[in-house]
Every structure is written in C-alpha cells, then in structure tokens.
Design an enzyme around this catalytic site. Structure first.
Site, PDB file in Angstrom:
ATOM      1  N   ASP A 260       0.865  -1.179   0.000  1.00 57.07           N
ATOM      2  CA  ASP A 260       0.000   0.000   0.000  1.00 57.07           C
ATOM      3  C   ASP A 260       0.904   1.232   0.000  1.00 57.07           C
ATOM      4  OD1 ASP A 260      -1.847   1.976   0.407  1.00 57.07           O
ATOM      5  OD2 ASP A 260      -2.633   1.186   2.287  1.00 57.07           O
ATOM      6  N   ASP A 425     -17.958   3.550   0.548  1.00 56.99           N
ATOM      7  CA  ASP A 425     -16.647   3.294   1.147  1.00 56.99           C
ATOM      8  C   ASP A 425     -16.823   2.961   2.635  1.00 56.99           C
ATOM      9  OD1 ASP A 425     -13.804   3.309   1.519  1.00 56.99           O
ATOM     10  OD2 ASP A 425     -13.634   4.708  -0.145  1.00 56.99           O
ATOM     11  N   ASP A 538     -10.698  -3.995  -0.687  1.00 59.35           N
ATOM     12  CA  ASP A 538      -9.594  -3.027  -0.684  1.00 59.35           C
ATOM     13  C   ASP A 538      -8.605  -3.417   0.416  1.00 59.35           C
ATOM     14  OD1 ASP A 538      -8.133  -0.792  -1.317  1.00 59.35           O
ATOM     15  OD2 ASP A 538      -9.567   0.656  -0.527  1.00 59.35           O
ATOM     16  N   ASP A 615      -4.435   4.342  -5.658  1.00 55.75           N
ATOM     17  CA  ASP A 615      -4.681   5.694  -5.173  1.00 55.75           C
ATOM     18  C   ASP A 615      -3.854   6.715  -5.946  1.00 55.75           C
ATOM     19  OD1 ASP A 615      -6.315   4.457  -3.380  1.00 55.75           O
ATOM     20  OD2 ASP A 615      -4.867   4.469  -1.746  1.00 55.75           O
ATOM     21  N   HIS A 673     -13.649   8.127  -8.495  1.00 56.50           N
ATOM     22  CA  HIS A 673     -13.491   7.928  -7.051  1.00 56.50           C
ATOM     23  C   HIS A 673     -12.600   9.033  -6.513  1.00 56.50           C
ATOM     24  CE1 HIS A 673     -13.406   5.918  -3.253  1.00 56.50           C
ATOM     25  NE2 HIS A 673     -12.132   5.615  -3.311  1.00 56.50           N
TER      26      HIS A 673
END
Length: 942
Positions: A260, A425, A538, A615, A673
């Site tokens: 991440d 979310d 996620d 992201d 998003h």
C-alpha cells in the site's frame, strides 16, 4: 483508499513510520540493497554457474524429464522436473530433494493442474537431452545446467544461459548431522554455504524499527532467462512505469511485493498493490512468455533493448535504441549457452524470489494471441462480467448517508447522465466493522438498495480483510473463538493497525476460514444486502499501517504455522477475493454473476475480480500513466482494469476532468473515485463545459456497451485482452514496440487519449504499413498512413476504426445499462481495401450463468460483394431476443446505393431505403428491423 495522516485514528506510539501527507515516503520501502536476498542474488557473477544435472539419474517419461541436480560448491541436491504441456508450452520445476521442511508451492493461481502432452525424445548424450513437443523443442544441458527452448528451429528462450541460477536450500544455523527429535536421533542432511554469514541478513534482518526473525534462514531462488529472438519485453505489473520494461542496469530491479504505497511516484520500478510475475518478450518474428510461479517477494532485473532509457509514454518511438551488452553486472560471457546467443540476445530477465520453488512456465507463442491463450489456460480467463460492470461507476470516500446516496442518484437523472453503480466506502459501516451498516447514516440499507434496483442501478460496498478487535463485533469474536486469525512468529494472534485501529487478519490459507468468510455474504448473515449489492475488496495487500513497509511481518504464520507470510504474501489478496467470489456465488446458489473489485492482485486474480490502478492523483502524469499500467495488467491476464477517473487525491482542473472522462470512456473499468478530504467532483459540480463534455463522453461509452460485452466474450474464449498494444496485431512493425500512448480495443478501435494540458495536437501512429485503412470513429474521415499529427479541441477524442471491422452499438442512451436490454442495434461497417468487413455480436441475459447452458446467441457478421450477412455461430441456441437492427452505417463505400434488400426468416424479403453521402463516402441504411437472434442478409442495390 489509502492511509490518512489523521491523529483521530492513530495518535498512538504503535504507528512508528507515520505516512506523510504529500508524496511517497521512499524511506518506508526497501531498495534491493536493503533486502539481503536481493543483494545476494544480484551479487552473483555470470558464467559461473554451480548447478549441474546428474544425467545418470535421468528419467524420460511420457510427458516429463526428471533428474537430480547438484550445487557443486556445497553439494546440496535438488529435484529437476521438466514437463511438456498442451498447446506447445513447457513447465520446469526445481525443488529441494530432501528439504528439512516443505517449501511452499503456490496454490490457486492456476485454474487447475496443467494438462500434460506427450513428448518425443530427440537425442540423449552424456552432456544433454533433447525433447520435442509439437512444433517446439527443448534441449537440457547438464553441465553447467541450462535449458534452451526452440520454436521450429529458432532459439527463443534460454534458462540459466548466463548462469545466474540460485537456490538457497533450507539448512540449520548451527551445522550438525544429528538432531534430537522427540527423544530419538534423526539424521538431517546438512549442507552449508561458506559465503553466507550472519552479517548478510541471511538468518535475521532489520528494516527501520522492524525485525524479521527468519527462523528458517536463507531460502532465495533465482534464475535468468534470455530471449534471443525478442527486442522488447513487457509485463510484471504492477508498476507506475512505461509499458515496455526498461533496463535495470543502473537502477533497482522491478519489485513485485504487494504494498500500500501512499501517493505512488511515476516512472519507477517500485512495488505497488499487485504482483504478477509474468513477462511477454516480443520481436518481429515471434512472441514468447515466461510465468514465474512464485508468491514470495520478487525482484526482476531487465535487460531490454527496446526499453532502455527514459519512458517513451506520450509518443511513438522513432525506432529501436542500441543494444545493451551487459545485464546488471555481467559481461558478454554466458553460462555456456549456444555459441553467440548472448551477443544476439537483446532481452534478458532475471527473477529473484525470497522463498518458494523454482517453478516456471514457458509459453512458446509464436504470436501474441497465442501467448495470451496459453497463459489463460494456466491461470484462467477473467470472470465474465455482468453487463452493468462496463457501465459508469460513481464512488467517493464517502457518500455520507442514505439521503446523500439518493441525492447523487437523482442528480444523475436530473442532468441526463447515465450511471450504473453507486459505491459506498468504509464510512457506511458501523465503526469500520465490515458486513455491518451505520444505523444512523444508513438505517434501512435494503430500502436504499431496492430504490436503486427499481431504477435499474446497482450498488457496491467495501469489505476489507482487517478485522476490528472489538468484543462487541461478531466477526472478531468468531475468529478468536475458532482460531481464524493469522499468528505472529510466537504463535499468538497477530495484531496490527488499520482503519478500525487495532486489527487482526483472517488466515485465508485455512479452508475453515475460507468457508466461514464466504458464508458472511449470505443474505441471512449480511443483513441489509441484496443480490444487487456487489463487493469491493480493498487494503488486501494486506495493508498494516504499523507493519514493516506498511504490511504484515514476513515471519507471521499461516495454516497452523506451516507457512510463513514471506512464502505467501503476494497471494494473500488472491485468497481474499477467492473467498469473496465463493460467497457471492453461494448467496444466489450460483445463479448470478458477481462483480468484485480488488486492489491487491496476483496471477489468477482475474478469475474473481477486476483491478484498478490504486490511489492516484488528479495530475496529468497519472492520467498518462494509466494507459501503460492497464496495458501491462491486460497482457498479464487481467483485462478488467481502470484508474480512478479524475484522480483519487487532489482536485482536477476542469480540463483534466474532461480529458479523464474522455480517456476513461475507452478503458475497461470506468469509475470515478475521490478522497474524503477533496472537494466533491460529480460532473454537475464542475461547471457547464465539464458537465457537457463529461456527459458526452459517458454517452459515447454507453453506446458502445455491446462492443465491450463482445470483447469480454472474446476474452473468455481466446484469452485475448480487451485493451491491446499495437504490436499485438501488428507484431512485425517495430515502430509500435515502444508505443504506450495509444492502444487497440479488440482489433477494431484505435484509441489515443489526450493526456497533456493545453494540447492542440497529438501524434497518432496508424499501424498497418499502408495495408490497413483507418477512419475517424466520429467523422468517418479516412486517415493518412503512419505517424500523423492530429489537431484536437477540448471536444475531440482521438478514436479510430480499422477498415475491415464492424463495431456494434446501441444509440438509445438510458439512465442505466439494464434498461437498454431490448433496445435495437446500430452496426458501423468500416470497409477495408477490398470493400469487406467482419465482426461479431454476443447476446445473453447479461447477468446469469445460463449462457454456459447454451442460452446465448453469437452472430458472425460479414460484408462482402455488397452483401451484409449475419450467421448464428452457436448450434441450437437456447436464447431468444427482442433486439432488432435499427441502423447500418457503411463507411468507405465508393458507390451510391439507393436501396437494400433485406431477407430474414421473420418477414421474407423487403426493400429499405439507403442514404448516401458522397463527400464522406458513408451509406446509411435505416430500420431494416430484422430480429438479431436469427440469420439475415442485406443486399445493396443501385
């Protein structure tokens, strides 16, 4: 969604490496030099291989060759296996002969055990053995060990050609020949490498404040592969880098380790959310693939003539740059390979993994489509998406409550914008407890879902793998009571930090956990859910905010301590989405096709989930890089790919907003998003021009939904991706090898998104070398050959249709795709130089698995000799349709036709009018109105 620098969640000493607000903190992530196994592998010198096959142990079976192998420096012994597989592919496995403990073999990446093919023994001497399978052959040399693979008579792949193989066997830290076990003396074969010392991080290692205990010591495996017939190499996603892989001579290798990474950087080989250890090497003569079947952290060194130097994203390559002589540290010497092969090889790859086996699949092509098919037979094709999945998805972290969802939904209708899915979310849950709803913000989720269903829309809710450690949370209590959590190195439940605060992680490598987790999706367990609620997995790298490199420690334990996390890290997300898919299938008794989105991914993920690029930021560079990132995923077996439209972080300018909607309309997964701290950016909030042009892009996307659906069917049958690089269909055109600013959709559309601010021109390369004709998709203008400067206004989307193709459309745009099911078709027939064209239409109910029982219709469309025909391909289709043919547009036709004779089973022969424009050379036939479920023909008449 990624971490915030918010003290609300983590004002705690547990978070040692806090994440900065802007930009990646590279200090949180290792370089090769900071990874001991990468250092050791990369320090090896070429043409100095220690590995030999013992040919006196050689056995040639019906489909395999087996022998013992020895490391001549430390006398460790290994088992060598080489298999002939169907479709002209090969598999090589090297494992320890008598390991102290089992080595991990990857589970669930393959669709099943590969099918064997009969091989033919060509030659066997004291030095080597040669076998043949179909048109391909392999020569296995004993000393030093090497495998050469030939397509026909051409050498296309060499394994260990440079002698960089490494296999660190399990060993005892303190050498001894006898170990007391349960009161008895057990003989353990102990072999020790003299070049391994504690100071090298072989037995324990630290990074920042984190310590890796490495209880089983060094266990790295590595091998080099040369591709003498290739000029460029592609694959090994996920990286925010050019499509053609760059040489890593002067940089870190490409890293495959699911992480991440906050606000990831562009144009570098750092690891991101997914890892697919698969490459395609391509040259004008052939394409081949190598799949390194290993789930541990992996670094990949590349020598690529076509990918040397800086990224070429944004324009066509002028040609192929000069060859690199050395790979990383070596000279021109090889590991004893075929004479001169090192000098001829422009492309090399070296895979280096921390643990596991050497398990390699060789895909022999020879065409790109062949490699895709061969890879799909191993890892499977993508889950056939429900029709709505190709529509537009509206997401934000977070829509605040049910009223907010309702307002967003109604605003799409108010502004006449089509939308299929609204996403929720983490804030929709009760305190970050998944499978729950916030009772204040979402007091009646079923009512909310039923409202969307009544309008033809769906919803997606997020379900992450971290579990809040809370005695009032049913899932946590069940996991603790039934021993479902991953353990730390001491065998106790592992605790890390993620969105809920203190969290533990389900051990998806335990079948009991998989069964339990999948059952959470049953309607009786996931209260408030319906069959129109789909799932977003996620943070499943897994992301651990206070863990080493923001993930789980490598010495954590799975499967009752059988495997360390270092062995299985890159497939954790795969197991997560597999359990989710199983659960979504169970809730409808296998009747309906689910939709799942996953951030973490590995080979085989495509069978369960779509993937997005993570992201990103509202910057032009992130729009630009979405193209090579999705191309890399596409050729590595994951065709359902997209980027967060307009960027997750930051706020786009109106121009960037428009260009991203235009670009996204021509990428497989189309979702907007944005971050919780950014301003709202639904199209109606961005100004009149942005609203008008984003709506127009969305309407173009919706008109092409039947085309996208046909690509999905084609992928399921052939393995061909939806998005394709130009060289996929023009493999001999070297000018296409480094182009990643444009791409093909199927073999019909060429797309070159505008990815620069203030652009007034783009340079489009039209492939085909004069043999193919290209037409502007919107104006039908015939385009010139080769690289051409195309003027672009803010309205212009550079999209072109290949002459010889037929594009399937529906031009009645409704608020959601489900409402178009019975709407009529428009067919755009673009003629080639022979005045011919062909294409296909695929029809089914768009949502169930009944197509597997023959409930579908596949039509082959053909235009030749002024006659347009439709033929039903599948025998005795069990599906009927009300869909009709509303319009035919024939592009590039020189003759003026006034009538067309329609013939079909329903109403025999009738005449319909044609309208011809001699300026554009376009003929339009309106309302022939045949049913699309049966054969028909349309003859042009003057």
């Amino acid at each position: 969604m990624t971490r915030l620098f918010i003290s609300l969640y983590f004002a705690s000493a547990f978070l040692s490496p806090l994440i900065p607000v802007h930009g990646v903190d590279r200090g949180n992530f290792k370089t090769c030099q900071q990874s001991s196994f990468c250092r050791r592998c990369r320090a090896m010198e070429p043409s100095n291989s220690a590995y030999e096959l013992l040919l006196n142990t050689l056995k040639v079976e019906t489909s395999s060759v087996e022998a013992e192998m020895v490391n001549t420096r430390n006398f460790a012994r290994f088992k060598f296996q080489f298999y002939a597989l169907i479709d002209g592919t090969f598999r090589m496995k090297i494992s320890e002969l008598n390991p102290i403990k089992p080595r991990y073999e990857v589970q669930d990446a393959l669709v099943g055990e590969p099918l064997l093919e009969k091989l033919e023994l060509l030659d066997r001497t004291a030095e080597k053995v040669s076998i043949k399978c179909g048109p391909n052959s392999a020569t296995i040399t004993a000393k030093p060990f090497r495998v050469d693979l030939h397509d026909q008579n051409s050498l296309v792949i060499s394994a260990n050609d440079r002698g960089l193989m490494k296999f660190e066997h399990y060993r005892l830290k303190t050498p001894q020949s006898d170990v007391e076990e349960g009161g008895e003396v057990e003989h353990v074969p102990v072999v020790v490498d003299g070049d391994l010392g504690d100071e090298d991080g072989a037995w324990e290692e630290s990074f920042k404040s984190h310590h890796d205990s490495k209880p089983h010591g060094p266990s790295a495996v590595a091998m080099d592969f040369s591709f003498p017939a290739s000029e460029s190499i592609y694959g090994i996603p996920e990286h925010a880098d050019s499509f053609s892989l760059k040489s890593t001579v002067d940089t870190d290798p490409y890293r495959l380790y699911n992480l991440d990474v906050f606000e990831y950087e562009l144009d570098n080989p750092m690891a991101l959310y997914g890892s697919i250890p698969f490459v395609i090497a391509h040259g004008a003569a052939s394409s081949v693939g190598v799949f390194w079947h290993n789930a541990a952290e992996t670094w990949v060194d590349i020598k690529s003539k076509g990918g040397e130097g800086s990224s070429v994203v944004g324009g066509a390559a002028a040609g192929v740059v000069s060859s690199i002589v050395n790979l990383v540290s070596g000279g021109s010497e090889g590991g004893g390979g075929q004479e001169g092969s090192r000098a001829r090889s422009n492309v090399d790859a070296r895979f280096m993994s921390e643990s596991g086996l050497i398990d390699v699949f060789f895909l022999m092509g020879p065409k790109p489509l062949d490699v895709s098919r061969q890879y799909a037979k191993l890892t499977g094709t993508a889950a056939f998406p429900p029709y709505f999945a190709f529509g537009y998805h509206q997401s934000r972290w977070n829509y605040n409550d049910q009223e907010d969802v309702k307002n967003v939904d109604e605003s799409f209708d108010e502004h006449d914008i089509p939308c299929d899915v609204i996403w929720l979310d983490i804030e929709h849950t009760s305190g970050k407890r998944y499978f729950t709803w916030d009772k204040v913000k979402f007091p009646n989720p079923k009512e909310m879902l039923d409202h969307e269903t009544a309008k033809g829309r769906k919803m997606v809710a997020i379900v992450d793998p971290h579990i809040k450690r809370d005695g009032g949370y049913f899932l946590h209590n069940d996991a603790e009571a039934n021993d479902y959590y991953v353990k730390n190195k001491d065998g106790k439940i592992y605790e890390g930090w993620c969105w809920p605060g203190s969290s533990s992680y389900l051990d998806f490598f335990d079948e009991k956990v998989m069964d339990y987790y999948s059952a959470r999706y049953l309607f009786s367990n996931y209260v408030g859910s319906t069959e129109d609620l789909h799932i977003w997995n996620d943070m499943n790298e897994p992301s651990v905010f206070n863990g080493p490199e923001v993930t789980m420690p490598k010495d954590c334990l799975h499967s009752g301590g059988l495997w360390e996390h270092r062995d299985v890290h890159n497939v954790y997300a795969l197991m997560h989405v597999k359990a989710t898919m199983d659960g979504l299938l169970k809730r409808t008794d296998g009747r309906l096709r689910p939709f799942i989105l996953s951030r973490g991914h590995f080979a085989g993920t495509q069978r369960f989930a779509a993937v997005w690029t993570g992201d990103n930021a509202a910057e032009w560079g992130h729009l630009r890089i979405s193209i090579p990132m999705c191309l890399s995923l596409s050729i590595a077996g994951i065709p359902m790919c997209g980027a967060d439209i307009t960027g997750f972080f930051k706020f786009p300018t109106a121009e960037l907003f428009i260009r991203w909607y235009q670009a996204g309309a021509f990428q497989p997964f189309y979702r907007s998003h944005s971050h919780i701290d950014t301003k709202r950016r639904e199209p109606w909030l961005m100004g009149d021009e942005a609203l008008r042009l984003s709506r127009e892009a969305l309407r173009i996307r919706y008109s092409l939904l039947p085309f996208w659906y046909g690509l999905a069917r084609q992928h399921e049958v052939t393995g061909a991706p939806y998005m394709r690089p130009l060289w996929y269909h023009y493999p001999t055109e070297r000018a296409t090898f480094n182009i990643d600013s444009e791409y093909l959709l199927g073999d019909s559309l060429l797309v070159h998104p505008v990815t620069e601010a203030g652009a007034r021109y783009v340079t489009v390369h039209f492939p085909g070398e004069g043999k193919d004709i290209w037409y502007d998709y919107f104006t039908f203008e015939r385009m010139p050959e080769g690289a051409t400067q195309i003027p672009v206004t803010i309205e212009k989307i550079p999209v072109y249709q290949r002459g010889g193709s037929i594009v399937v459309k529906k031009e009645r745009i409704r608020r959601a795709s489900s409402l178009t099911h019975n709407d009529p078709f428009t067919l755009v027939v673009a003629l080639d130089a022979k005045n011919e064209a062909s294409g296909m239409i695929y029809l089914d109910d768009g949502q169930s698995y009944e197509y597997r029982d023959g409930k579908y219709i596949e039509l082959f469309l053909n235009f030749a000799n002024d006659k347009f025909t439709s033929r039903v391909v599948n025998v005795n289709p069990q599906y009927t349709t009300k869909e009709r043919l509303e319009k035919v547009v024939i592009v590039g036709i020189a003759a003026n036709y006034t009538k067309a004779e329609v013939e079909c089973q329903e109403f025999g022969k009738v005449l319909v009018d044609c309208v011809y424009d001699d300026q554009t050379q376009v003929l339009v036939i309106r309302k022939p109105w045949m049913n699309m479920g049966s054969p028909w023909s349309l003859q042009l008449l003057k």
